[in-house]
Design a protein around this motif. Structure first.
Motif, PDB file in Angstrom:
ATOM      1  N   THR A  61      20.715   5.902 -13.853  1.00  0.00           N
ATOM      2  CA  THR A  61      20.084   5.292 -15.026  1.00  0.00           C
ATOM      3  C   THR A  61      18.571   5.177 -14.880  1.00  0.00           C
ATOM      4  OG1 THR A  61      20.545   3.087 -14.099  1.00  0.00           O
ATOM      5  CG2 THR A  61      22.137   3.979 -15.684  1.00  0.00           C
ATOM      6  N   ARG A  62      18.032   5.600 -13.739  1.00  0.00           N
ATOM      7  CA  ARG A  62      16.584   5.587 -13.558  1.00  0.00           C
ATOM      8  C   ARG A  62      16.076   7.015 -13.348  1.00  0.00           C
ATOM      9  NH1 ARG A  62      15.287   0.151  -9.901  1.00  0.00           N
ATOM     10  NH2 ARG A  62      16.712  -1.223 -11.036  1.00  0.00           N
ATOM     11  N   ALA A  63      14.793   7.183 -13.567  1.00  0.00           N
ATOM     12  CA  ALA A  63      14.188   8.519 -13.476  1.00  0.00           C
ATOM     13  C   ALA A  63      13.011   8.481 -12.514  1.00  0.00           C
ATOM     14  CB  ALA A  63      13.746   8.996 -14.849  1.00  0.00           C
ATOM     15  N   CYS A  64      13.278   8.153 -11.244  1.00  0.00           N
ATOM     16  CA  CYS A  64      12.211   8.113 -10.255  1.00  0.00           C
ATOM     17  C   CYS A  64      11.676   9.524 -10.032  1.00  0.00           C
ATOM     18  CB  CYS A  64      12.725   7.528  -8.944  1.00  0.00           C
ATOM     19  SG  CYS A  64      13.325   5.823  -9.092  1.00  0.00           S
ATOM     20  N   PRO A  65      10.370   9.736 -10.135  1.00  0.00           N
ATOM     21  CA  PRO A  65       9.811  11.085 -10.117  1.00  0.00           C
ATOM     22  C   PRO A  65       9.828  11.781  -8.758  1.00  0.00           C
ATOM     23  CG  PRO A  65       8.055   9.455 -10.237  1.00  0.00           C
ATOM     24  CD  PRO A  65       9.339   8.703 -10.393  1.00  0.00           C
ATOM     25  N   ASN A 158      21.478  -1.856   3.680  1.00  0.00           N
ATOM     26  CA  ASN A 158      20.268  -1.055   3.622  1.00  0.00           C
ATOM     27  C   ASN A 158      19.731  -1.048   2.191  1.00  0.00           C
ATOM     28  OD1 ASN A 158      18.257   0.892   3.823  1.00  0.00           O
ATOM     29  ND2 ASN A 158      19.560   2.454   4.756  1.00  0.00           N
ATOM     30  N   HIS A 159      18.442  -1.286   2.051  1.00  0.00           N
ATOM     31  CA  HIS A 159      17.773  -1.140   0.753  1.00  0.00           C
ATOM     32  C   HIS A 159      16.385  -0.596   1.011  1.00  0.00           C
ATOM     33  CE1 HIS A 159      16.455  -1.685  -3.312  1.00  0.00           C
ATOM     34  NE2 HIS A 159      15.502  -2.514  -2.939  1.00  0.00           N
ATOM     35  N   ASN A 160      16.083   0.554   0.434  1.00  0.00           N
ATOM     36  CA  ASN A 160      14.838   1.241   0.749  1.00  0.00           C
ATOM     37  C   ASN A 160      13.618   0.656   0.042  1.00  0.00           C
ATOM     38  OD1 ASN A 160      15.838   3.060   2.591  1.00  0.00           O
ATOM     39  ND2 ASN A 160      16.295   4.623   1.064  1.00  0.00           N
ATOM     40  N   THR A 161      12.551   0.527   0.808  1.00  0.00           N
ATOM     41  CA  THR A 161      11.259   0.133   0.257  1.00  0.00           C
ATOM     42  C   THR A 161      10.614   1.312  -0.456  1.00  0.00           C
ATOM     43  OG1 THR A 161      11.022  -1.352   2.148  1.00  0.00           O
ATOM     44  CG2 THR A 161       9.038  -0.925   0.839  1.00  0.00           C
ATOM     45  N   GLU A 162      10.825   2.501   0.065  1.00  0.00           N
ATOM     46  CA  GLU A 162      10.385   3.802  -0.460  1.00  0.00           C
ATOM     47  C   GLU A 162       8.896   4.080  -0.273  1.00  0.00           C
ATOM     48  OE1 GLU A 162      12.630   5.725  -0.779  1.00  0.00           O
ATOM     49  OE2 GLU A 162      14.286   5.036  -1.981  1.00  0.00           O
ATOM     50  N   THR A 163       8.022   3.176  -0.729  1.00  0.00           N
ATOM     51  CA  THR A 163       6.595   3.453  -0.645  1.00  0.00           C
ATOM     52  C   THR A 163       5.806   2.154  -0.575  1.00  0.00           C
ATOM     53  OG1 THR A 163       4.797   4.787  -1.620  1.00  0.00           O
ATOM     54  CG2 THR A 163       6.201   3.546  -3.155  1.00  0.00           C
ATOM     55  N   VAL A 164       4.504   2.263  -0.521  1.00  0.00           N
ATOM     56  CA  VAL A 164       3.628   1.091  -0.397  1.00  0.00           C
ATOM     57  C   VAL A 164       3.359   0.500  -1.784  1.00  0.00           C
ATOM     58  CG1 VAL A 164       2.600   2.005   1.701  1.00  0.00           C
ATOM     59  CG2 VAL A 164       1.532   2.517  -0.513  1.00  0.00           C
ATOM     60  N   PRO A 165       2.976  -0.782  -1.854  1.00  0.00           N
ATOM     61  CA  PRO A 165       2.800  -1.445  -3.151  1.00  0.00           C
ATOM     62  C   PRO A 165       1.879  -0.704  -4.121  1.00  0.00           C
ATOM     63  CG  PRO A 165       2.685  -3.057  -1.391  1.00  0.00           C
ATOM     64  CD  PRO A 165       2.751  -1.718  -0.723  1.00  0.00           C
ATOM     65  N   ARG A 166       0.780  -0.169  -3.635  1.00  0.00           N
ATOM     66  CA  ARG A 166      -0.192   0.497  -4.514  1.00  0.00           C
ATOM     67  C   ARG A 166       0.413   1.682  -5.263  1.00  0.00           C
ATOM     68  NH1 ARG A 166      -3.415   4.848  -3.588  1.00  0.00           N
ATOM     69  NH2 ARG A 166      -2.920   4.845  -1.356  1.00  0.00           N
ATOM     70  N   LEU A 167       1.415   2.326  -4.690  1.00  0.00           N
ATOM     71  CA  LEU A 167       1.983   3.531  -5.297  1.00  0.00           C
ATOM     72  C   LEU A 167       3.264   3.274  -6.095  1.00  0.00           C
ATOM     73  CD1 LEU A 167       1.457   6.085  -2.376  1.00  0.00           C
ATOM     74  CD2 LEU A 167       0.016   5.695  -4.384  1.00  0.00           C
ATOM     75  N   ARG A 169       3.949   1.934  -9.015  1.00  0.00           N
ATOM     76  CA  ARG A 169       3.951   2.271 -10.435  1.00  0.00           C
ATOM     77  C   ARG A 169       4.122   3.773 -10.650  1.00  0.00           C
ATOM     78  NH1 ARG A 169      -0.381  -0.408 -14.381  1.00  0.00           N
ATOM     79  NH2 ARG A 169       0.892  -2.188 -13.702  1.00  0.00           N
ATOM     80  N   ARG A 170       3.580   4.577  -9.752  1.00  0.00           N
ATOM     81  CA  ARG A 170       3.674   6.026  -9.891  1.00  0.00           C
ATOM     82  C   ARG A 170       4.959   6.578  -9.281  1.00  0.00           C
ATOM     83  NH1 ARG A 170       1.692  10.626  -6.867  1.00  0.00           N
ATOM     84  NH2 ARG A 170       0.735   9.280  -5.315  1.00  0.00           N
ATOM     85  N   VAL A 171       5.365   6.040  -8.152  1.00  0.00           N
ATOM     86  CA  VAL A 171       6.487   6.588  -7.405  1.00  0.00           C
ATOM     87  C   VAL A 171       7.820   5.963  -7.816  1.00  0.00           C
ATOM     88  CG1 VAL A 171       7.475   6.861  -5.088  1.00  0.00           C
ATOM     89  CG2 VAL A 171       5.016   7.149  -5.448  1.00  0.00           C
ATOM     90  N   ARG A 172       7.808   4.665  -8.026  1.00  0.00           N
ATOM     91  CA  ARG A 172       9.047   3.935  -8.316  1.00  0.00           C
ATOM     92  C   ARG A 172       8.820   3.016  -9.515  1.00  0.00           C
ATOM     93  NH1 ARG A 172      12.322   0.430  -3.681  1.00  0.00           N
ATOM     94  NH2 ARG A 172      14.404   1.063  -4.317  1.00  0.00           N
TER      95      ARG A 172
END
Length: 292
Positions: A61-65, A158-167, A169-172
């Motif tokens: 249901t999400r479209a993470c790029p 397990n739950h992924n952080t994926e990326t840093v806070p600054r990114l 909006r663009r990544v997640r």
């Protein structure tokens, strides 16, 4: 897409073992994140007889790029036979440790928590010696749903952080960094005997300082296990790789994570969330935890 450096090239696996795992998955009509997300380690893991099962999908249901999982199809109703088929696959593959993840199911009131529970219960009924790791979505911050999963007693949450806070909006864009940290913190507060785990992708434009700060944030919520791996662009329509990180940098992050106190940290270009996940069984022997 940018040409991969030598350290990201993997050998094609022998088909005999890979084909056996594929046959089991097809026979039982099961999805794996190995296939749906185009994991570069699929050959190694299938050859070793392991897989990370993807439930409630394959549509998300999400479209993470950054993600190659399909989001264009409409999610289907939950399949009541899925937990039993998954448990049968665990039995046939003789898994000592199993990782269960899912697509995001924001269309469901509990985000799919009840299906995770049914899968855990089905595996325990048919293969009680198998340790279970669940890689869950953020459940849209539904903490009652999180508690439902934790009550089913997986060994690892397990739950992924994926990326840093600054990114973020663009990544997640549909995720929230603070919510991710809160989920991990609540998991430890609710069930401190369950090991918590998270993962970070690199190569999307983050800095070394930002990665180290996120690692510190994760230790601040008492996260036990961390994976760090190189982001790889699945197709031209996905986010581009900003940089291929050299293996020496991963070694530096691993050393830093050990200094911070992670019980286990796996950091390399090809590391993924469930890469060599079965090694957690050794960790559990070294750092045993009891509910009582």
């Amino acid at each position: 897409m940018t040409v991969k450096p030598d350290w990201l090239r993997v050998k094609a696996p022998q088909w005999e073992r890979v084909g056996n795992v594929k046959d089991i998955l097809r026979d039982l009509s099961l999805n794996t994140v190995c296939e749906e997300a185009s994991c570069p380690n699929i050959g190694e893991c299938f050859k070793a007889g392991t897989a990370t099962f993807l439930i409630m999908g394959p549509a998300c249901t999400r479209a993470c790029p950054y993600c190659d999982i399909d989001f264009e199809k409409k999610p289907k109703p939950l399949d009541p036979t899925e937990p039993g088929r998954l448990a049968e696959a665990v039995r046939r593959m003789k898994l000592n440790h199993v990782v269960i993840t899912s697509v995001n199911r924001d269309d469901l009131p509990d985000g799919g928590a009840s299906q995770f529970v049914r899968c855990i219960e089905a595996i325990r009924a048919i293969s009680p010696q198998t340790t279970i790791e669940v890689l869950i979505p953020d459940l849209c911050g539904n903490w009652n749903a999180l508690e439902i999963i934790l009550k089913a007693q997986p060994e690892v949450l397990n739950h992924n952080t994926e990326t840093v806070p600054r990114l973020y909006r663009r990544v997640r864009p549909q995720g929230n960094y603070e919510r991710t940290l809160e989920l991990l913190k609540r998991s430890r507060d609710i069930a401190p005997w369950i090991y918590t785990k998270s993962g970070i992708m690199v190569g999307l434009g983050e800095t070394d300082e930002e990665i180290r700060k996120s690692m510190q944030d994760l230790r601040a919520v008492d996260c036990d296990i961390l994976t760090i791996g190189q982001y790889l662009q699945p197709s031209q329509k996905h986010l581009k790789v900003d940089e291929f990180i050299h293996p020496e940098q991963f070694a530096a992050w691993k050393a830093f994570g050990e200094q911070l106190g992670f019980l286990q940290i796996v950091a390399s270009p090809l590391t993924r969330s469930s890469y060599h996940a079965e090694e957690v069984r050794e960790l559990m022997e070294r750092y045993p935890r009891s509910k009582f």
